[in-house]
Design a protein around this motif. Structure first.
Motif, short mmCIF file in Angstrom:
data_model
loop_
_atom_site.label_atom_id
_atom_site.label_comp_id
_atom_site.label_asym_id
_atom_site.label_seq_id
_atom_site.Cartn_x
_atom_site.Cartn_y
_atom_site.Cartn_z
N ALA A 9 0.84 -1.20 0.00
CA ALA A 9 0.00 0.00 0.00
C ALA A 9 0.88 1.24 0.00
O ALA A 9 1.59 1.51 0.97
CB ALA A 9 -0.92 0.00 1.22
N ASP A 10 0.84 1.99 -1.08
CA ASP A 10 1.63 3.22 -1.21
C ASP A 10 1.02 4.05 -2.33
O ASP A 10 0.70 3.52 -3.39
CB ASP A 10 3.09 2.89 -1.54
N ASP A 11 0.84 5.35 -2.08
CA ASP A 11 0.21 6.18 -3.11
C ASP A 11 1.21 6.75 -4.11
O ASP A 11 0.84 7.50 -5.00
CB ASP A 11 -0.60 7.33 -2.47
N HIS A 12 2.48 6.37 -3.97
CA HIS A 12 3.49 6.75 -4.96
C HIS A 12 3.72 5.55 -5.89
O HIS A 12 4.31 4.55 -5.47
CB HIS A 12 4.80 7.16 -4.28
N SER A 13 3.28 5.68 -7.12
CA SER A 13 3.33 4.54 -8.04
C SER A 13 4.75 4.06 -8.30
O SER A 13 5.00 2.86 -8.42
CB SER A 13 2.65 4.90 -9.37
N ILE A 14 5.71 4.98 -8.35
CA ILE A 14 7.10 4.59 -8.62
C ILE A 14 7.63 3.73 -7.47
O ILE A 14 8.28 2.70 -7.70
CB ILE A 14 7.99 5.83 -8.82
N VAL A 15 7.35 4.15 -6.24
CA VAL A 15 7.78 3.38 -5.07
C VAL A 15 7.13 2.00 -5.08
O VAL A 15 7.79 0.98 -4.89
CB VAL A 15 7.42 4.12 -3.77
N MET A 16 5.83 1.98 -5.32
CA MET A 16 5.08 0.73 -5.29
C MET A 16 5.59 -0.24 -6.37
O MET A 16 5.77 -1.43 -6.10
CB MET A 16 3.59 1.01 -5.49
N GLU A 17 5.83 0.28 -7.56
CA GLU A 17 6.32 -0.58 -8.64
C GLU A 17 7.71 -1.12 -8.32
O GLU A 17 8.02 -2.28 -8.61
CB GLU A 17 6.35 0.22 -9.95
N GLY A 18 8.56 -0.29 -7.72
CA GLY A 18 9.90 -0.74 -7.35
C GLY A 18 9.86 -1.84 -6.32
O GLY A 18 10.57 -2.85 -6.43
N LEU A 19 9.01 -1.68 -5.30
CA LEU A 19 8.88 -2.71 -4.28
C LEU A 19 8.33 -4.01 -4.87
O LEU A 19 8.77 -5.11 -4.50
CB LEU A 19 7.95 -2.23 -3.16
N GLN A 20 7.40 -3.87 -5.77
CA GLN A 20 6.81 -5.06 -6.40
C GLN A 20 7.86 -5.85 -7.17
O GLN A 20 7.90 -7.08 -7.11
CB GLN A 20 5.67 -4.63 -7.33
#
Length: 205
Positions: A9-20
């Motif tokens: 859960a993160d509203d920053h798409s770049i962060v979320m994609e990186g973690l994924q």
């Protein structure tokens, strides 16, 4: 062996994609979903099997701390790891009290997040970076908040409008609006509600 099911859960798409990308590289981990706020987390876990929720603290609609409280109450078996970009020692007591299983600074995520997930799934906590967190006084210095900016935050928290704050502090409404913009920029927050929550979490007001 069953994979560990992770929700991000993160509203920053770049962060979320990186973690994924990082987590998906591990055979033992499966990213079962990505959501933008705490409300979406609660909807997702009600419909899907989730072992670990990785939560950003500052999210719209429902922030990470509020979401964590709800998760621990309604789904006590789900492990929770909080991510924050702020090295705030003052909110650590709160997240420990809630029962959050781990806390990482965002600049330490990646491989360390993988380590944290495996550890909390084994029944331990992950708070390895607490020694790097700052005290409240250090936080004020770190983010360069002025005494006047703290006055403005306090009055915003009391529900005053910019004009009412201006009248109380004997400054112009334009100056108040400038202070509010500067605070959000320094703290990298998006609105006054997040600023007030940040200040409360860190006992600045």
């Amino acid at each position: 062996m069953n994979t560990i099911k992770v929700l991000i859960a993160d509203d920053h798409s770049i962060v979320m994609e990186g973690l994924q990308v990082v987590l998906s590289a591990e055979e033992e981990l499966e990213v079962v979903g990505t959501v933008l706020n705490g409300e979406e987390v609660m909807i997702f876990v009600a419909k899907h099997e989730v072992d670990v929720v990785v939560l950003d603290i500052n999210m719209p609609v429902m922030d990470g701390i509020t979401c964590a409280r709800k998760l621990k109450k309604e789904y006590p078996n789900i492990k929770i790891i909080i991510l924050t970009m702020y090295a705030q020692r003052s909110f650590v007591d709160e997240i420990v009290k809630i029962g959050i299983d781990g806390c990482l600074l965002k600049n330490n995520t990646g491989k360390e997040l993988t380590t944290a997930i495996f550890r909390v799934m084994n029944g331990s906590q992950y708070y390895d970076r607490l020694k790097n967190f700052n005290s409240s006084e250090e936080e004020i210095k770190q983010y360069k908040l002025s005494a006047r900016e703290l006055d403005v935050i306090k009055l915003v928290a009391e529900g005053l409008t910019s004009q009412e704050i201006a009248d109380q502090l004997f400054i112009s409404e334009l100056t108040v609006q400038t202070h509010r913009r500067n605070v959000m920029r320094k703290l990298d927050l998006k609105n006054s509600m997040q600023v007030v929550q940040f200040a409360k979490d860190n006992e600045l007001i």
